[in-house]
Design a protein around this motif. Sequence first.
Motif: not given
Lengths: 649, 388
Positions: A272-288
């Motif tokens: 995901l870090e490789k894929m999420f190549n934005v300058l500024d922001g956040g990503l969270i993946a959870i088990n809902p």
Amino acid sequence: MLKDKIVTESEIRNFYRISYLIFAFIIVAVFSIIIIRLYKIQVRMGEYYYDRAEKNFIQEVRLSPLRGRILDTKGRVIAQNRPSFNLFLTPAFVKNYRKTLESIDRLIGIPEERFNDIISEIKKKRGLERFKPIKILSDLNFDQVAIIESNIEELSGTEILMDSYRDYPLGELASHIVGYVGEIDKKMLSDRNKNQEIYKQGDIIGKRGIELSYEDYLRGEEGKEFILVDAKGFKVDSSEVKDFLKEKIKKFPPRQGADVYLTIDLDYQMELEKMFNVLDGGLIAINPVTGKIYALISRPSFSPAKLSQRISRTDWNNLINDPLKPLINKVTQDHYPPGSTFKIVPALAALDKRLITENTTSFCNGVFQFGTRPFRCWAKRGHGNLALHRAIVQSCDVYFYRLGDRLDIDNIYNYARMLGFGQKTGLEIDEETPGIIPNRDYYKKNKKFGSYHKGYAINSSIGQGDVAVTLIQLAYAYATLANGGKHIKPIIVDEIRDRENKVILKNEPEVINELNTDKGIIEAIVDGLYGVTSEPGGTATFQKYKVFGNDKRIKIAGKTGTAQVVEMRDGKNISESYMHKDHAWFVAFADVDNPEILVAVLHKHGGHGASGASPYVFNAIKLFYEKYKGMEFDKNINMRNVSFIESED
Amino acid sequence: MNTNYNRILNYTVLVLVSIGIVFIYSSSSVYAYKRFDNPEYFLFKHLLYVGIGLVAMVILSRTDYSVFKRHPYLIISICILLVLMVYIPKIGVIKNGARRWINLGFITFQPSEILKYGFVIYISYLISKSQEKISSFKGGFLPGLFVMMIVAVILLKQPDFGTTVLLLFTFLSLYFIAGTRLSYIFGLVIAAIPAVYYIIMRSPYKRARIMAFLDPEVHKDTIGYQIYESLISLGSGGLFGQGLGMSKQKLLYLPAAHTDFILSIIGEETGFAGVTVLMVFFLIFIIAGFRIALRARDLFGMYLGSAITIMFAYQVLINTAVVMSLIPTKGLTLPFISYGGSSIIFSLAGVGILNNIYLNSNNAVEDADALKTDLGVMVDRMARKGKV
């Protein structure tokens, strides 16, 4: 004549014998005073001084425990310890410290700033302090160690000592989760030692992330050893004296820190870090369902290893003054208007309050007139007549303006709170931002906004105005819908095991509160969210197609959102510069019938939610199914004959 | 009962020097090992000094002390010149911020140790010569005071406060014994108070010593370190001490453990009992010294013998009082015990002079009286009457 003289002297002597006696008496008296004083010191206060003497020569040496490791859910190392070589200089043993330092500088280099710091530090040392070694350089590599060792004669008074260093073998990966360690500062020292003196100046302590939150487990327990030392603090190996003190010289070994196992899956996080190549922001993946966090990314990241060591002032200032704020966790510590992702709140409130039903329709002509003020829909021409389902799918603003108009702001507030907005989610890393969900009280207290009027409720209902949420709140609010109404607590630490591999703490899923509403209501909203990615006109349908093509195996429910950075005028941003571009949100979970993964993304200045954020979410979900469910997806997606319209919202 | 005080004196000195050798080894071995990689470093050097001192003692025992009486001006002048040599570059040696040593190439020593003897020789000569006029200021007190002032100024310049105080006390005591007016003595003491105050307050290190003395525990990490560690040493000895060689404080805690503060280590290893025994030996030495002085052949001998004995007595008392924190640090050694070449050599030389005074006395004439005026007996009587 001669005889006379002698007699005279003899007479004088006899005469002065009395002087001698007086004199002798004085001397004896002084001796007596001394003996009395001696008695007081040696016999009456003997034990007192003996105790003092013992403190002098029996020195308690602290044995630092090895810090626990931080591992992912499968036991792969994120933070560990490694030996490091540090160069020390003892001022008392160095003839000309400036010359010695210059030699070191010539051999392996000392940063100029550090050079002057060391000199002023040495100058400050007085008396016995000069016998304490000062750290000159930390963490030398093997080449540097070899150079120093081969020139050690020239550098008498310096020595290389081994220490344990915190090591983050993955570099900047997961930096905002693990955090970093550092030397304890004054404030932490007094806070931590309130009840019991545990820390001493110079100790290493977790400063951020898991390192900070689980400090108590990671630290372990310090051991101690009593050794016999001379006045300069050197260990004395005199067997004779040792025997005498046998009882006093003991060793208590330290207890190593426990290992913290995260819920994070490193493989997933890494990809995901490789894929999420934005300058500024956040990503969270959870088990809902369980609330366990699979991956958490904040951009830009930082280097935990660098921050854990003596960081130069320039580097630190650069980090602090970076406009992209690398030290802020964009998932938990930064809040923004959630835009349309917030529409689930008025939807839930209106359905639950029975203000509308699933079938209640409303007409959108592109604008909702509130008094003299027009509230515009993002679709200038309007959406026509629609019910809740299509209002969610198309993200019709006017529909929700009307709901906001009919709902009171306090109702929006109450339902938002039920979904976890406006309060900390309880994630155990770093200080979370609670976000803002305004109600009447809020406007009463914050006079700068003027007194409350309905316009605020209308704005709130589409997640604009004063509403501000964090990405993690958004993720767990949607998890509540995925869960059929159970609002769960985020879990990032799976379990903690001590060095004997015994589990000493295990985090189980925890329901914070449960929505007391009909299952049908939640199902209706989730159905709308599914439409967002699957129906024609759905704001994310096109983006989903770009990732999944016509693959219908996975049903994804999601919602786009756009947070205005600058006031829009007639639906358009005034400025097109990067810092004025809107923030893009997207949150989605899959599968609708069996929720296993929920991903939320905030792409700051990413523009629209659909184009700026949703591709990352779809790719993350796709990755999840590939990785954990063994699913394969078509790599060549036919982009010809695609009739979807790219949505703006 | 014919007591041979000279024999008592010499045996006592022998015992004291032996005690010194044992404790110099005990207290310096750790330091010597750390510093010179040789635990016996100070022991061997001290044995050498003792040897030189014994030779000096024998020579002076055989040299008629009247030689000093014949050349008092020459002696005091040479002594003062020697002390002034500390200011000659390359010859004067500075240690610990004080110019007290001169290096003559083959030997480094403290000329003030010679000056002590030169001074008491001169004062003894002065008093014995002007015995009849001793009560007058101009003829009796002033000539002595004049030399005292010169010596004091030279010594304070070094600075050597300890020796100055020692010589001033010796000077006053001699005049007291000689029967000068008490008003001169007290007058000088009162006049000296502002001067002493000025000297102390002007010098930061002296002021620090006073502060350290007033509260060693508060200043234990800085200026009071030595005196505090000294108290710890002494105190941890208890009644019978920790046993010979068992001192912990000598593990470099106590600076100058084998020189000025050797008594602390003796106290730590042998306790109250040991230090008391040591004090008794010193007392015996002092009594024997006085006995010898009182039987001297002439007045000069009597005063010289007294002066030497008094000097020893004061030095013991001052050193002991410093170690016990009764008075501020002075920098004086414990005679016969402390390590230090100048100290041990000149102490033994002083004993040599006392020996010679005894050898030249007319025992037969005095011994009849001796019993009645025996100081020891007098002290015993006083003690029984509860006066001590």
